[in-house]
Motif scaffolding. Structure first.
Motif, PDB file in Angstrom:
ATOM      1  N   ARG A  39       0.843  -1.193   0.000  1.00  0.00           N
ATOM      2  CA  ARG A  39       0.000   0.000   0.000  1.00  0.00           C
ATOM      3  C   ARG A  39       0.880   1.245   0.000  1.00  0.00           C
ATOM      4  O   ARG A  39       1.950   1.269   0.603  1.00  0.00           O
ATOM      5  N   GLY A 260      -3.655  -9.245  -0.104  1.00  0.00           N
ATOM      6  CA  GLY A 260      -4.861  -8.650  -0.656  1.00  0.00           C
ATOM      7  C   GLY A 260      -5.301  -9.308  -1.947  1.00  0.00           C
ATOM      8  O   GLY A 260      -4.646 -10.217  -2.476  1.00  0.00           O
ATOM      9  N   LEU A 268     -17.613  -4.002  -6.044  1.00  0.00           N
ATOM     10  CA  LEU A 268     -17.770  -3.491  -4.685  1.00  0.00           C
ATOM     11  C   LEU A 268     -19.217  -3.118  -4.419  1.00  0.00           C
ATOM     12  O   LEU A 268     -19.916  -2.577  -5.278  1.00  0.00           O
ATOM     13  N   VAL A 292     -14.419  -4.953   3.211  1.00  0.00           N
ATOM     14  CA  VAL A 292     -13.045  -4.871   2.719  1.00  0.00           C
ATOM     15  C   VAL A 292     -12.568  -3.429   2.815  1.00  0.00           C
ATOM     16  O   VAL A 292     -13.356  -2.492   2.965  1.00  0.00           O
ATOM     17  N   THR A 293     -11.255  -3.287   2.709  1.00  0.00           N
ATOM     18  CA  THR A 293     -10.623  -1.966   2.716  1.00  0.00           C
ATOM     19  C   THR A 293      -9.766  -1.832   1.471  1.00  0.00           C
ATOM     20  O   THR A 293      -8.979  -2.732   1.160  1.00  0.00           O
ATOM     21  N   ILE A 294      -9.950  -0.741   0.757  1.00  0.00           N
ATOM     22  CA  ILE A 294      -9.129  -0.484  -0.426  1.00  0.00           C
ATOM     23  C   ILE A 294      -7.766   0.021   0.033  1.00  0.00           C
ATOM     24  O   ILE A 294      -7.675   1.016   0.762  1.00  0.00           O
ATOM     25  N   SER A 297      -5.028   1.429  -5.625  1.00  0.00           N
ATOM     26  CA  SER A 297      -5.842   1.406  -6.840  1.00  0.00           C
ATOM     27  C   SER A 297      -5.015   1.870  -8.022  1.00  0.00           C
ATOM     28  O   SER A 297      -4.011   2.570  -7.866  1.00  0.00           O
ATOM     29  N   TRP A 303      -6.905  -2.951  -5.183  1.00  0.00           N
ATOM     30  CA  TRP A 303      -6.442  -3.966  -4.248  1.00  0.00           C
ATOM     31  C   TRP A 303      -7.201  -3.773  -2.948  1.00  0.00           C
ATOM     32  O   TRP A 303      -7.292  -2.658  -2.435  1.00  0.00           O
ATOM     33  N   VAL A 304      -7.755  -4.877  -2.425  1.00  0.00           N
ATOM     34  CA  VAL A 304      -8.527  -4.804  -1.183  1.00  0.00           C
ATOM     35  C   VAL A 304      -7.995  -5.824  -0.198  1.00  0.00           C
ATOM     36  O   VAL A 304      -7.432  -6.858  -0.571  1.00  0.00           O
ATOM     37  N   THR A 305      -8.172  -5.532   1.085  1.00  0.00           N
ATOM     38  CA  THR A 305      -7.875  -6.478   2.155  1.00  0.00           C
ATOM     39  C   THR A 305      -9.157  -6.754   2.921  1.00  0.00           C
ATOM     40  O   THR A 305     -10.080  -5.949   2.916  1.00  0.00           O
TER      41      THR A 305
END
Length: 341
Positions: A39, A260, A268, A292-294, A297, A303-305
Motif C-alpha cells: 500500500r 490482498g 464493490l 473490505v478496505t481499499i 488502486s 487492491w482490497v484487504t
C-alpha cells in the motif's frame, strides 16, 4: 362402466414438477487467491529548510562594508558585513602593552617572593593586575570580532537588512540564513495511518516545480493535533537546485506488504450499514458479505484487504443476491482481475 387408470396420464404430474425451473439463482464465481500488495500513503505537505536563523548584531556601530547580498550562498563562518571598529584597534594595542607590563611585574613579584623579598599581599596584587590586563585584552578582542557579522552555518542568505552607513545596535536582527541541505517536507497524516509509519522509511517527494526527489522519513509525531486528529511527520530530501521554503509538496511512502485481492471496482457493494465490501459464496453455497478496505488502486482495478486467503468471489449476478441467500455457483475461468460483468 369401466374403471381404471392410464399409466401415461399418471406420469404427467411428475414430469411437470420436474420441468419447473429451480428457484435457486445461478451466479458466476471465480476462485481467487490472495497476493502480496504494498500500500502507498500519500502525504501533502510544505517544504522547509533544515534550519534557519535570524542573525543579530552583537555590538553597536555603523556598517562599514557589505560583502554579501540577499540570495547569495554563504559558507560556515563567512563574513557578511563589517562594522566600523572605531578606536578598538588602538585600544587593543594599548591593552597588549599593558598586559605585557603586568606579566613582567607578576613574574618579578614571583621571583622576589621565592627569595622571601616580597610579601604575599604584594604578590597577590601583582597577580590581580596581570589577570585584569588579560581580561581587558580578551574583551577588546571579542568586541573587535563582533564588528564582523558572520554566517553561523552554510546556506542561503535570504535577507540582509543592512546598508553601508546605517547604525546597528546589539540584538538588532540584520540578516537571515536558511540551510536547504537537506530540505524538509512537513505534513500531517491521519490517526488511522500513523501506525504504519516509522522513521527510516523511504519516500518519493514531488515538488511544486515537478521535480521528484527520493527522501527519508525522519520524524513521526506522537501527539495528535486536537483539532484535526492528525500527526506531524517530516521527510528529509536532498537539496534541490531551486530551493523553495513554504511551497507545496506531495510525498508518497510505500508501506509494508499486505495480503490482498485485486478486483474490479464494479464488484464493490455498500451494505445497509454503509460498509464497503464484496459478495462471496461460502459454505453450503450461502452468499456472504465481507467488509473490505481499499489499500491501493490503479486504472485497471483496486487492491482490497479483508477477504480470506482463498475466496469464491461472485463476479456475475452479485447485484441480484443478498447475504444469506442460497445460490448455485458456476465457476468461470481464472483471471488476474475479476471482471464485474
Amino acid at each position: 362402466m369401466l374403471t381404471g387408470s392410464n399409466d401415461d396420464e399418471a406420469a404427467e404430474p411428475t414430469s411437470a414438477a420436474e420441468s419447473q425451473p429451480s428457484l435457486i439463482p445461478n451466479v458466476q464465481v471465480r476462485d481467487m487467491d490472495a497476493q502480496g500488495v504494498r500500500r502507498s500513503l500519500t502525504i501533502n505537505g510544505v517544504t522547509e529548510p533544515d534550519r534557519s536563523v535570524a542573525i543579530a548584531s552583537e555590538t553597536s556601530g555603523r556598517v562599514q562594508e557589505l560583502l554579501k547580498s540577499a540570495g547569495d550562498q554563504v559558507a560556515d563562518g563567512e563574513v557578511i558585513a563589517r562594522l566600523d571598529p572605531r578606536d578598538l584597534n588602538a585600544q587593543l594595542r594599548t591593552a597588549r602593552a599593558n598586559l605585557e607590563q603586568a606579566r613582567l611585574e607578576y613574574e618579578g613579584a614571583q621571583r622576589l617572593g621565592n627569595q622571601g623579598l616580597q610579601n604575599r599581599s604584594q604578590l597577590a596584587a601583582a597577580e590581580a593586575g596581570y589577570q585584569s590586563a588579560q581580561a581587558q585584552m580578551e574583551a577588546l578582542e571579542l568586541a573587535l570580532r563582533d564588528t564582523q557579522i558572520r554566517a553561523p552555518f552554510a546556506g542561503v542568505l535570504e535577507s540582509l537588512n543592512l546598508e553601508v552607513g546605517t547604525f546597528v545596535s546589539p540584538g538588532q536582527s540584520v540578516a537571515e540564513v536558511y540551510d536547504y541541505d537537506p530540505m524538509r517536507v512537513v505534513g500531517q497524516v491521519p490517526e488511522t495511518d500513523v501506525t504504519f509509519l516509522q522513521a527510516g522509511q523511504s519516500a518519493t517527494v514531488e515538488l511544486v516545480t515537478g521535480e521528484q526527489l527520493i527522501g527519508e522519513l525522519t520524524f513521526v509525531g506522537t501527539v495528535a493535533n486536537p483539532a484535526t486528529r492528525t500527526f506531524k511527520v517530516e521527510i528529509s530530501v536532498p537539496s534541490s537546485p531551486k530551493n523553495l521554503a513554504g511551497a507545496t509538496a506531495k510525498a508518497t511512502i510505500m508501506l509494508a506488504e499486505q495480503s490482498g485481492h485485486y478486483v474490479s471496482p464494479a464488484l464493490l457493494n455498500i451494505s445497509d450499514e454503509g460498509q464497503l465490501g464484496l459478495k462471496t459464496v461460502g459454505r453450503n453455497n450461502h452468499v456472504e458479505f465481507t467488509p473490505v478496505t481499499i489499500v491501493r488502486s490503479d486504472t485497471g482495478g483496486v487492491w482490497v484487504t479483508g477477504l480470506p486467503s482463498r475466496a469464491r468471489l461472485i463476479v456475475v449476478g452479485q447485484g441480484f443476491v443478498n447475504a444469506g441467500d442460497v445460490v448455485n455457483p458456476v465457476a468461470v475461468g481464472d483471471s488476474n482481475l475479476a471482471s464485474g460483468q
